[in-house]
Design an enzyme around this catalytic site. Structure first.
Site, PDB file in Angstrom:
ATOM      1  N   CYS A  48      33.579  41.845  42.032  1.00 20.82           N
ATOM      2  CA  CYS A  48      33.851  40.454  41.682  1.00 20.82           C
ATOM      3  C   CYS A  48      34.343  40.256  40.257  1.00 20.82           C
ATOM      4  O   CYS A  48      35.174  39.371  40.006  1.00 20.82           O
ATOM      5  CB  CYS A  48      32.623  39.590  41.957  1.00 20.82           C
ATOM      6  N   LYS A  51      38.016  41.701  39.892  1.00 16.86           N
ATOM      7  CA  LYS A  51      38.837  40.895  40.811  1.00 16.86           C
ATOM      8  C   LYS A  51      39.082  39.505  40.241  1.00 16.86           C
ATOM      9  O   LYS A  51      40.203  38.982  40.300  1.00 16.86           O
ATOM     10  CB  LYS A  51      38.150  40.790  42.163  1.00 16.86           C
ATOM     11  N   TYR A 178      36.812  37.376  52.825  1.00 16.70           N
ATOM     12  CA  TYR A 178      37.135  36.865  51.490  1.00 16.70           C
ATOM     13  C   TYR A 178      37.898  37.883  50.656  1.00 16.70           C
ATOM     14  O   TYR A 178      38.811  37.510  49.900  1.00 16.70           O
ATOM     15  CB  TYR A 178      35.860  36.392  50.780  1.00 16.70           C
ATOM     16  N   GLU A 182      41.525  36.982  49.094  1.00 12.36           N
ATOM     17  CA  GLU A 182      41.643  36.934  47.638  1.00 12.36           C
ATOM     18  C   GLU A 182      42.761  37.839  47.147  1.00 12.36           C
ATOM     19  O   GLU A 182      43.595  37.430  46.325  1.00 12.36           O
ATOM     20  CB  GLU A 182      40.303  37.316  47.010  1.00 12.36           C
ATOM     21  N   HIS A 439      36.642  10.083  35.550  1.00 11.98           N
ATOM     22  CA  HIS A 439      38.036   9.802  35.917  1.00 11.98           C
ATOM     23  C   HIS A 439      38.952  10.042  34.727  1.00 11.98           C
ATOM     24  O   HIS A 439      38.618   9.683  33.610  1.00 11.98           O
ATOM     25  CB  HIS A 439      38.148   8.352  36.388  1.00 11.98           C
ATOM     26  N   GLU A 444      35.632  13.895  40.942  1.00 13.13           N
ATOM     27  CA  GLU A 444      35.205  12.538  41.274  1.00 13.13           C
ATOM     28  C   GLU A 444      35.326  12.245  42.776  1.00 13.13           C
ATOM     29  O   GLU A 444      34.673  11.337  43.285  1.00 13.13           O
ATOM     30  CB  GLU A 444      36.011  11.509  40.485  1.00 13.13           C
TER      31      GLU A 444
END
Length: 450
Positions: A48, A51, A178, A182, A439, A444
């Site tokens: 991980c 990567k 995954y 990826e 915002h 949001e």
């Protein structure tokens, strides 16, 4: 004097083993650890961490392309694979040193060699030295599954892909999980022609399939090709160094510079003496353990991917910590495997926690509500990129307890980490509704579901 050389001997220097060793030592145990390759394990050395660094590198492909829309004049930009590869490996070495330093500071003795079990309380090192320990912890992680077909030796796995001599002009990535998705995004961004080939018709099966559909749609729009319902049957090595890959889907064989197999990971438990001393293994080779991480032998425990429970680094770390607290800290405890957040660092990334829509309907029938926000991130509007984000919230019952959150879009994993607290806390949607939005932001959208 103890009848054993150590209170705890850990086999495997990955995240789970290192955490268990360090915490056990702070609880007063005399601890040693053996690692035959490099300290840090899969995540740090060939998983991980490197990567994610490649993912960061890949982001520049789109950012540079769109820079002119943000007022930047960029010319002559070129990607240099070997430079990025070597910088990443330098940082991996730095992290490896930090792991070793952490253990040294905790007075954990390190053996840089292979260790196997020769008894419930006995370990033999590759050097021939025999060591005894009151407890032994297996934390050897997982290993990439092989292609399982003729010519599998011509395929790379996630172990070797970080060390390519040059960037491939074309790559076939076999698998639908995954890792496959990826690396598809990474190499496409670097300019490779990418095909994702999967034996079944669906990719990323554990994830919400509406979200996954968006990823595939966006991937196809970029030029990533998907060859589905295509079991791998054979790999041929050609005289020019390319490989030709054969599939049982009625289509023609396909030739590429590189074929990478990413069809899953298996527990790294072979040839360790486990079965010989009576440690129960399942059919995949995983060490069978209870909630307390104890195997079928009272003195032998296991944590992390070698148990094949949840193959995630943060889970291994928590298991290792719980083991140390339970055995040496006087605080018996277990961890929960419910509502573990996860991410796919694809392009764009996916993040998920809780039940998918299909799983929620299977468990709760019509007693659920699904809220969606399908939007175009502001950055994409100005740059002209057509990609849209999709956030989904799944609630259950009259109080609308949030039981699932699923997202695809820029920075999804960063946004979901905080929101996952609401799932674990079994909070109602009203809590989200009561939060004032930040915002303008993508996050949001999580508090504006209608």
């Amino acid at each position: 004097m103890s009848e054993f050389d150590y209170d705890l001997f850990v086999i495997g220097g990955g995240s789970g083993g290192v955490r268990a060793a360090r915490i056990s030592s702070t609880h007063g145990a005399k601890v040693a650890i053996a690692e035959e390759y490099r300290m840090g394990g899969t995540c740090v050395i060939r998983g991980c961490v490197p990567k994610k660094m490649l993912v960061y590198g890949a982001h520049f492909a789109e950012d540079l392309h769109e820079a002119d829309r943000y007022g930047w004049d960029i010319s002559g930009a070129e990607f240099n694979w070997t430079r990025l590869r070597d910088i990443i490996q330098d940082d991996v070495s730095r992290l490896e040193g930090l792991y070793a330093g952490t253990l040294g500071n905790a007075d954990v003795e390190i053996y840089k060699e292979r260790a196997v079990l020769t008894g419930p309380n006995e370990i033999k090192l590759a050097s021939g030295k025999v060591i005894t320990a009151k407890y032994i912890l297996i934390a050897t992680g997982g290993w990439p599954a092989n292609a399982g077909c003729p010519g599998e030796e011509h395929a790379l796995t996630s172990n070797e892909i970080f060390h390519l001599e040059e960037k491939p002009k074309s790559i076939i990535i076999v698998g639908g999980g995954y890792i496959a998705n990826e690396f598809a995004g990474i190499f496409h961004a670097f300019g490779s022609d990418v095909t994702v080939a999967n034996r079944s018709e669906k990719i990323l099966r554990p994830y919400d399939q509406e979200i996954v559909g968006k990823l595939q749609e966006m991937g196809e729009a970029k030029g990533i090709k998907y060859r589905l319902s295509a079991p791998l049957t054979k790999i041929d090595k050609n005289d020019d160094g390319t490989v030709t890959v054969h599939f049982d889907d009625g289509g023609e064989p396909q030739t590429a510079d590189v074929v990478m197999v990413a069809t899953g990971r298996v527990p790294n438990s072979a040839n360790m003496g486990l079965a010989e001393i009576g440690v129960e293994l399942d059919k995949s080779g995983a060490v069978v353990v209870g909630d307390d991480n104890k195997s079928s032998i009272d003195s032998v425990y296991a944590v992390g991917d070698v148990t094949n429970r949840v193959q995630l680094t943060p889970v291994a770390i928590r298991e290792g910590h719980a083991f140390a607290d339970s055995v040496f800290g006087g605080n018996p405890r277990t961890i929960s495997y419910e509502n573990i957040p996860s991410a796919v660092f694809s392009a764009p990334p996916i993040a998920s926690v809780g039940l998918t829509e299909d799983a929620a309907r299977a468990q709760h029938g019509d007693d659920i509500k699904v809220y969606k926000s399908d939007f175009r991130p502001m950055k994409n509007v100005l740059s002209g990129r057509e990609e849209r984000g999709l956030y989904k919230m799944i609630t259950q019952g009259p109080e609308e307890i949030v039981i699932g959150l699923h997202m695809i879009g820029p920075e999804s994993s960063e946004i979901l980490q905080g929101a996952a607290i609401a799932i674990v806390g079994k909070m109602p949607k009203q809590v989200f509704d009561d939060v004032v939005a930040i915002h303008p932001s993508m996050a949001e959208e999580l508090v504006l579901f209608k």
